[in-house]
Design an enzyme around this catalytic site. Sequence first.
Site, PDB file in Angstrom:
ATOM      1  N   LYS A 162       0.867  -1.184   0.000  1.00 10.62           N
ATOM      2  CA  LYS A 162       0.000   0.000   0.000  1.00 10.62           C
ATOM      3  C   LYS A 162       0.896   1.224   0.000  1.00 10.62           C
ATOM      4  O   LYS A 162       2.047   1.156   0.449  1.00 10.62           O
ATOM      5  CB  LYS A 162      -0.861   0.018   1.278  1.00 10.62           C
ATOM      6  CG  LYS A 162      -2.138   0.812   1.132  1.00 10.62           C
ATOM      7  CD  LYS A 162      -3.242  -0.058   0.575  1.00 10.62           C
ATOM      8  CE  LYS A 162      -4.494   0.708   0.278  1.00 10.62           C
ATOM      9  NZ  LYS A 162      -5.611  -0.202  -0.017  1.00 10.62           N
ATOM     10  N   ASP A 165      -7.078   4.215  -4.341  1.00 13.22           N
ATOM     11  CA  ASP A 165      -7.713   4.062  -3.028  1.00 13.22           C
ATOM     12  C   ASP A 165      -8.347   5.441  -2.776  1.00 13.22           C
ATOM     13  O   ASP A 165      -8.586   6.182  -3.741  1.00 13.22           O
ATOM     14  CB  ASP A 165      -6.673   3.667  -1.955  1.00 13.22           C
ATOM     15  CG  ASP A 165      -7.310   3.119  -0.674  1.00 13.22           C
ATOM     16  OD1 ASP A 165      -7.698   1.949  -0.659  1.00 13.22           O
ATOM     17  OD2 ASP A 165      -7.460   3.877   0.305  1.00 13.22           O
TER      18      ASP A 165
HETATM   19  N1  GLU Z   1      -7.327   0.061  -2.725  1.00 12.53           N
HETATM   20  C1  GLU Z   1      -8.086  -1.100  -3.051  1.00 12.53           C
HETATM   21  C2  GLU Z   1      -8.124  -2.037  -1.873  1.00 12.53           C
HETATM   22  O1  GLU Z   1      -8.172  -1.589  -0.740  1.00 12.53           O
HETATM   23  C3  GLU Z   1      -7.660  -1.739  -4.356  1.00 12.53           C
HETATM   24  C4  GLU Z   1      -6.232  -2.126  -4.474  1.00 12.53           C
HETATM   25  C5  GLU Z   1      -5.833  -2.590  -5.873  1.00 12.53           C
HETATM   26  O2  GLU Z   1      -6.662  -2.647  -6.756  1.00 12.53           O
HETATM   27  O3  GLU Z   1      -4.638  -2.905  -6.026  1.00 12.53           O
HETATM   28  O4  GLU Z   1      -8.153  -3.235  -1.983  1.00 12.53           O
END
Ligand code: GLU
Length: 447
Positions: free
Chosen positions: A126, A166
């Site tokens: 992340k 996100d």
């Molecule tokens: N931010 C999204 C999550 O919390 C998607 C992450 C992504 O698609 O890599 O899963």
Amino acid sequence: MEQEVKAFMDQVEKRNPHEVEFLQAVQEVAETLVPFISKHKIYAGKKILSRIAEPERLISFRVCWVDDAGETQINRGYRVQMNSAIGPYKGGLRFHPTVNQSVLKFLAFEQVFKNSLTTLPMGGGKGGSDFDPKGKSDDEIMRFCHAFMTELFRHIGPYTDIPAGDIGVGAREIGFLFGMYKKLRNEFTGVLTGKGLSWGGSQIRPEATGYGAVYFTESMFKVKDQTLDEKVVLISGSGNVAIYAAEKCIQLKAKVVTMSDSSGYIYDKDGLDTEKLAFIKELKNIKRGRISAYVKVYPSAVFHPEKSPWSEQCDIAFPCATQNELLEEDARELVKNGCVCVTEGANMPCSIEAVEVLQKAKVLFAPGKASNAGGVATSGLEMTQNALRYKWTRLEVDEKLQEIMRSIHASCVEYGKEDGGYVNYVKGANIAGFVKVADAVIAQGVV
Ligand code: GLU
């Protein structure tokens, strides 16, 4: 066993003092995993959970950019590369003033389990920045994204780490980030997901998290031989997850009565329909306005400033805004008002105490790492399409997404079913997510 969980948490706390959100996410997992590990000799004594709770790499960097007034601005950028045992790091980028190391470590930690649950080969990561997109011009957003990528590009790649969106990072930001990556590397690869349809993006990606959360909920009700037809639904948030959870609920004939943003929530006793939702989509995605504007156009609805929707009567609640937005008191209100299901659309929107209240009352409770996994799962499908240099149709992607959500539900039931038939989805998701990662960690040795 409580002693063992405490001993484990003491260690984690010592290494990560004051990281409240991260410790909350680890604690929630430890409560079900520490007992599981000590009962299963192949996992015991190998410090696997301690290894998963330590980021493989944590990058923090300065992002300097110039605003429209010609002023120099300084933000902090991050990428937390949490675990790559089962695939390259994968997870979104969050741009929000509350972003700090603790928040991103909690999100990256959750992502490891979530990505494992999707059945696809993706590790967890992340990233993001404390940059606040609110009130910024398109040019400012572009300059910030470009500046952010001039550092991030050296740490990511289609076989290393694949960021996505996100909170605060949507199609516009992914476009600017991709543009700079492509320029710096001089290569067109699927290094980011959530791309536009004409340049490598997948069908259904914007809808996937919200749709997936509703598909998961459908599976939970199916166990009880019920559908979502006529169920009264509370949704918080009005970003991508909330909007597409509402869209799918409406398609399945459930009655969505609330949506919210950081200024408060709207209650529409008649329920949202396609037209009303189109209004919210435009308000939020194009005009970037406040949710209160809804009641000016639909005067039978009421706006409640500075409040969350959890005191309204409902059958199902979908917290789809942000972490810790549904607390113990809110959970008590929901139970009192007859709510039978809470599905997390956001990451960790319910506090540990709130989850305890819901589970004690035998409310169906779906943790985000299972129920909101549809977003990253569809990102995984985008990666596959990019690698194949191919594109699937909307129907094909939607079918795959439904299949994945059904499979996540089945894994949760397999590991989470308790005596008496109640499914502890938290336990199920944690164990199912862990087993796959743990097996890979053991196979690869101490690295
Ligand atoms: N931010 C999204 C999550 O919390 C998607 C992450 C992504 O698609 O890599 O899963």
